[in-house]
Design a protein around this motif. Structure first.
Motif, PDB file in Angstrom:
ATOM      1  N   VAL A 468       0.824  -1.209   0.000  1.00  0.00           N
ATOM      2  CA  VAL A 468       0.000   0.000   0.000  1.00  0.00           C
ATOM      3  C   VAL A 468       0.863   1.266   0.000  1.00  0.00           C
ATOM      4  O   VAL A 468       1.679   1.480   0.903  1.00  0.00           O
ATOM      5  CB  VAL A 468      -0.961   0.008   1.206  1.00  0.00           C
ATOM      6  CG1 VAL A 468      -1.747   1.322   1.264  1.00  0.00           C
ATOM      7  CG2 VAL A 468      -1.923  -1.172   1.107  1.00  0.00           C
ATOM      8  N   ALA A 469       0.652   2.098  -1.002  1.00  0.00           N
ATOM      9  CA  ALA A 469       1.333   3.388  -1.072  1.00  0.00           C
ATOM     10  C   ALA A 469       0.497   4.490  -0.433  1.00  0.00           C
ATOM     11  O   ALA A 469       1.035   5.427   0.160  1.00  0.00           O
ATOM     12  CB  ALA A 469       1.630   3.749  -2.532  1.00  0.00           C
ATOM     13  N   GLU A 470      -0.816   4.404  -0.562  1.00  0.00           N
ATOM     14  CA  GLU A 470      -1.704   5.423   0.004  1.00  0.00           C
ATOM     15  C   GLU A 470      -3.061   4.789   0.261  1.00  0.00           C
ATOM     16  O   GLU A 470      -3.501   3.911  -0.497  1.00  0.00           O
ATOM     17  CB  GLU A 470      -1.846   6.611  -0.950  1.00  0.00           C
ATOM     18  CG  GLU A 470      -2.583   7.794  -0.351  1.00  0.00           C
ATOM     19  CD  GLU A 470      -2.506   9.032  -1.227  1.00  0.00           C
ATOM     20  OE1 GLU A 470      -2.714  10.129  -0.704  1.00  0.00           O
ATOM     21  OE2 GLU A 470      -2.246   8.891  -2.441  1.00  0.00           O
ATOM     22  N   ALA A 471      -3.722   5.214   1.324  1.00  0.00           N
ATOM     23  CA  ALA A 471      -5.008   4.616   1.683  1.00  0.00           C
ATOM     24  C   ALA A 471      -5.963   5.665   2.213  1.00  0.00           C
ATOM     25  O   ALA A 471      -5.555   6.657   2.825  1.00  0.00           O
ATOM     26  CB  ALA A 471      -4.807   3.515   2.720  1.00  0.00           C
ATOM     27  N   ALA A 472      -7.242   5.442   1.976  1.00  0.00           N
ATOM     28  CA  ALA A 472      -8.300   6.286   2.527  1.00  0.00           C
ATOM     29  C   ALA A 472      -9.471   5.403   2.899  1.00  0.00           C
ATOM     30  O   ALA A 472      -9.828   4.483   2.151  1.00  0.00           O
ATOM     31  CB  ALA A 472      -8.728   7.348   1.517  1.00  0.00           C
ATOM     32  N   CYS A 486     -15.236   1.215   3.928  1.00  0.00           N
ATOM     33  CA  CYS A 486     -14.694   0.872   2.610  1.00  0.00           C
ATOM     34  C   CYS A 486     -13.303   1.482   2.480  1.00  0.00           C
ATOM     35  O   CYS A 486     -13.124   2.686   2.705  1.00  0.00           O
ATOM     36  CB  CYS A 486     -15.608   1.402   1.509  1.00  0.00           C
ATOM     37  SG  CYS A 486     -15.013   1.082  -0.173  1.00  0.00           S
ATOM     38  N   ALA A 487     -12.339   0.657   2.131  1.00  0.00           N
ATOM     39  CA  ALA A 487     -10.961   1.111   1.976  1.00  0.00           C
ATOM     40  C   ALA A 487     -10.620   1.310   0.509  1.00  0.00           C
ATOM     41  O   ALA A 487     -10.829   0.411  -0.312  1.00  0.00           O
ATOM     42  CB  ALA A 487     -10.005   0.105   2.596  1.00  0.00           C
ATOM     43  N   PHE A 488     -10.109   2.485   0.194  1.00  0.00           N
ATOM     44  CA  PHE A 488      -9.562   2.771  -1.130  1.00  0.00           C
ATOM     45  C   PHE A 488      -8.049   2.825  -0.999  1.00  0.00           C
ATOM     46  O   PHE A 488      -7.526   3.487  -0.087  1.00  0.00           O
ATOM     47  CB  PHE A 488     -10.091   4.095  -1.670  1.00  0.00           C
ATOM     48  CG  PHE A 488     -11.548   4.058  -2.046  1.00  0.00           C
ATOM     49  CD1 PHE A 488     -11.927   3.741  -3.338  1.00  0.00           C
ATOM     50  CD2 PHE A 488     -12.537   4.329  -1.099  1.00  0.00           C
ATOM     51  CE1 PHE A 488     -13.272   3.697  -3.687  1.00  0.00           C
ATOM     52  CE2 PHE A 488     -13.880   4.284  -1.434  1.00  0.00           C
ATOM     53  CZ  PHE A 488     -14.247   3.971  -2.735  1.00  0.00           C
ATOM     54  N   VAL A 489      -7.351   2.121  -1.873  1.00  0.00           N
ATOM     55  CA  VAL A 489      -5.895   2.064  -1.780  1.00  0.00           C
ATOM     56  C   VAL A 489      -5.263   2.300  -3.149  1.00  0.00           C
ATOM     57  O   VAL A 489      -5.819   1.931  -4.183  1.00  0.00           O
ATOM     58  CB  VAL A 489      -5.393   0.724  -1.204  1.00  0.00           C
ATOM     59  CG1 VAL A 489      -5.902   0.519   0.215  1.00  0.00           C
ATOM     60  CG2 VAL A 489      -5.785  -0.443  -2.089  1.00  0.00           C
ATOM     61  N   GLU A 525      -4.887   6.115  -8.742  1.00  0.00           N
ATOM     62  CA  GLU A 525      -4.508   7.296  -7.975  1.00  0.00           C
ATOM     63  C   GLU A 525      -5.734   7.792  -7.218  1.00  0.00           C
ATOM     64  O   GLU A 525      -6.871   7.508  -7.593  1.00  0.00           O
ATOM     65  CB  GLU A 525      -3.964   8.416  -8.872  1.00  0.00           C
ATOM     66  CG  GLU A 525      -4.952   8.928  -9.896  1.00  0.00           C
ATOM     67  CD  GLU A 525      -4.339  10.013 -10.767  1.00  0.00           C
ATOM     68  OE1 GLU A 525      -3.126  10.247 -10.663  1.00  0.00           O
ATOM     69  OE2 GLU A 525      -5.095  10.637 -11.526  1.00  0.00           O
ATOM     70  N   MET A 526      -5.505   8.522  -6.153  1.00  0.00           N
ATOM     71  CA  MET A 526      -6.605   9.048  -5.354  1.00  0.00           C
ATOM     72  C   MET A 526      -7.199  10.294  -6.018  1.00  0.00           C
ATOM     73  O   MET A 526      -6.454  11.142  -6.528  1.00  0.00           O
ATOM     74  CB  MET A 526      -6.119   9.432  -3.949  1.00  0.00           C
ATOM     75  CG  MET A 526      -5.783   8.253  -3.069  1.00  0.00           C
ATOM     76  SD  MET A 526      -7.259   7.342  -2.569  1.00  0.00           S
ATOM     77  CE  MET A 526      -6.490   6.072  -1.547  1.00  0.00           C
TER      78      MET A 526
END
Length: 552
Positions: A468-472, A486-489, A525-526
């Protein structure tokens, strides 16, 4: 012109106290810059690519630009919309506007009619400064369209290129024909009419939805903000602070401009591009670098070993994964955190803090006069030590009221003037030192069957997974439990990651099951709300609502 009745100032007794205690010094930002230039004239004030300016050169050219703006008929007190990029000319424009007594309005090149129209309605700008060339959008044409749509006359200024429209004025050469002594006299005359609590800058609130509220930044408090950070970080003449995020933003102004410049240190200005970060830090021999969330992984780059001048890395914007701090420590580089806001109040981890406190907390306030209280959300009841509460603040650079927003101000401040930040924090003792830890935001809590899930806590756990580089983490509506997570990665190198692997990871970490994400979505990408790098959580919630709970 800005309307004085719309501006909330500090009470007279507090101003007297801050002056008496040496916190509010010279009345204006322009006077501070001139004093620094007299003391450190031969030192570099700014390095940007191959361009550089000493303090003496920056002081002289900004005097001339200010005199040129004054000659254009832009009277002190007028607001100026800014939509410009990270360049030498943007830094010149910033100080020139302040020297001319004008009020920069810190918008972004990505803003369009929805945002600019409303911000202009609130601030009544007399001018609009834009980049002459932008590969994504015709900002010059946009500036004229906005003035025409509002039915007002507004000077359009362009920077970093020739004006394609003859109606626009080119700021980058404005005042070149004015003698340096004459320009200095013009600036001194303008500054003599300003005071410590004169309006200096309009910043925008950091909300992720809707049009931002306008934050009035006053001269003495706003300079104290940057100068306090410089003292907290131990910056000094000869230090070179690399900054990659948008410079016309509160973080850019405080960490990149006013902070370093208050002590005669150098701004090494880059662009918001993680791929360029390593070359910037190594090539410019930076002693310090400030990293936003998009560039955290610079700390893990093997090539950072070539940055032999680097002594400190300051992380901003989200909790820092332990491996980033550990990697820096192994290289002998100090790692710390900073937490701040456009409304004021800034905390950072002191240089002498033990590693465990720098890794787990955002430290303590930067000014000796900062006041913090942690209240039960929506109340004025303080929480017990160690408990999580809403961060409320008052102090010598924290705003006393949004601009022209009396009704909102009644909700945004306590009865005794503490600003309600909406952030959740706890005061703890870590490694033997008192410090504050970020525990999320009031609106970023997920309520699953009555159990509260702190999204930032889970995001940090997700970020500890190697892929994981980035998570929200956001809420999905659920008819039985109310909400689920809900996890967005974004994964490193596009590696696959599914719900089963995330759950196995959380099980290994011995995390309570109600905190486990119930859907995982991998994104390239986020989505973001601005160049500053804040994740567009509203968009993520919309996606999560449409997807529903995943079946393992």
């Amino acid at each position: 012109m800005t309307a004085p009745g719309k501006l909330v100032r500090y009470p007279a007794d507090e101003e007297a106290r801050y002056v008496r205690e040496g916190l509010w010094e010279s009345p204006t930002i322009a006077e501070h810059l001139h004093a620094v230039a007299r003391e450190h004239g031969d030192r570099d004030a700014l390095v940007c690519g191959r361009d550089r300016l000493t303090f003496a050169e920056l002081d002289r050219v900004t005097d001339q630009r200010a005199a040129g703006l004054h000659r254009l008929g832009l009277a002190p007190g007028g607001a100026v919309l800014l939509q410009v990029h990270n360049t030498v000319n943007t830094v010149i424009a910033w100080y020139a506007l302040l020297k001319a007594g004008l009020v920069p309005v810190c918008t972004l090149p990505l803003h369009r009619g929805h945002e600019i129209g409303e911000i202009a309605r609130q601030t009544s700008p007399v001018a609009h400064l834009v980049a002459a060339r932008d590969p994504r959008f015709d900002l010059v044409g946009f500036a004229f369209q906005q003035a025409e749509a509002a039915g007002v006359e507004r000077t359009v200024l362009v920077s970093d290129g020739r004006a394609a429209d003859p109606r626009a004025a080119e700021l980058d050469t404005l005042g070149d024909d004015i003698d340096a002594a004459e320009a200095r006299a013009v600036v001194e005359g303008i500054q003599a009419g300003l005071g410590r609590q004169s309006l200096a800058v309009f910043q925008l609130s950091g909300g992720t939805t809707g049009v931002p509220k306008v934050i009035p930044c006053l001269h003495a408090p706003y300079w104290h903000y940057g100068a306090s950070l410089a003292r907290a970080m131990g910056w000094a003449p000869g230090d070179r602070i690399a900054f990659l995020m948008p410079i016309v933003h509160n973080a850019g102004v405080i960490i990149g401009l006013h902070g370093p410049h208050s002590v005669g240190a150098t701004l090494v200005l880059g662009v918001p591009d993680a791929a360029a970060a390593l070359d910037l830090v190594v090539g410019a021999a930076a002693t310090d670098v400030v990293l936003g969330p998009f560039a955290f992984d610079l700390a893990l780059e093997p090539g950072l070993a070539a940055a032999t001048a680097l002594r400190r890395v300051l992380f901003s914007g989200k909790k820092v994964p332990a491996k980033h701090m550990e990697t820096l420590a192994a290289r002998g580089v100090w790692g710390g955190q900073i937490f701040g806001m456009s409304e004021g109040l800034c905390l950072t981890t002191p240089l002498a803090f033990p590693p465990e406190a720098r890794a787990a907390s955002v430290g303590v306030p930067i000014s000796p006069a900062d006041e913090i209280r942690l209240y039960e959300p929506g109340t004025e009841v303080e929480v017990a030590p160690g408990e999580v509460g809403e961060l409320c603040a008052r102090g010598p650079y924290t705003l006393r009221g949004y601009y022209d927003a009396a009704e909102h101000n009644r909700r945004a401040f306590t009865a005794d003037g503490f600003y309600r930040t909406g952030d959740l924090m706890a005061e703890r003792t870590i490694g033997g030192v008192r410090c504050y830890t970020v525990e999320g935001r009031i609106k970023n809590m997920i309520s699953r069957g009555g159990e509260k899930i702190n999204t930032e806590e889970v995001e940090l756990l997700l970020g500890s997974h190697d892929a994981v580089a980035e998570a929200a983490l956001v809420a999905m509506p659920d008819p039985r439990l109310g909400e689920r997570a809900c996890a967005f990665v974004v994964t490193r190198d596009g590696r696959p990651l599914d719900l089963a692997e995330v759950r196995a990871h959380f099980e290994r970490l011995e995390v309570a099951k109600y905190k486990w994400p119930e859907r995982v979505v991998v994104l390239p990408e986020m989505p973001r709300v601005s160049q500053v790098g804040k994740i567009d959580r509203r968009r993520l919630r919309q996606i999560a609502e449409a997807l529903g709970v995943e079946t393992p």
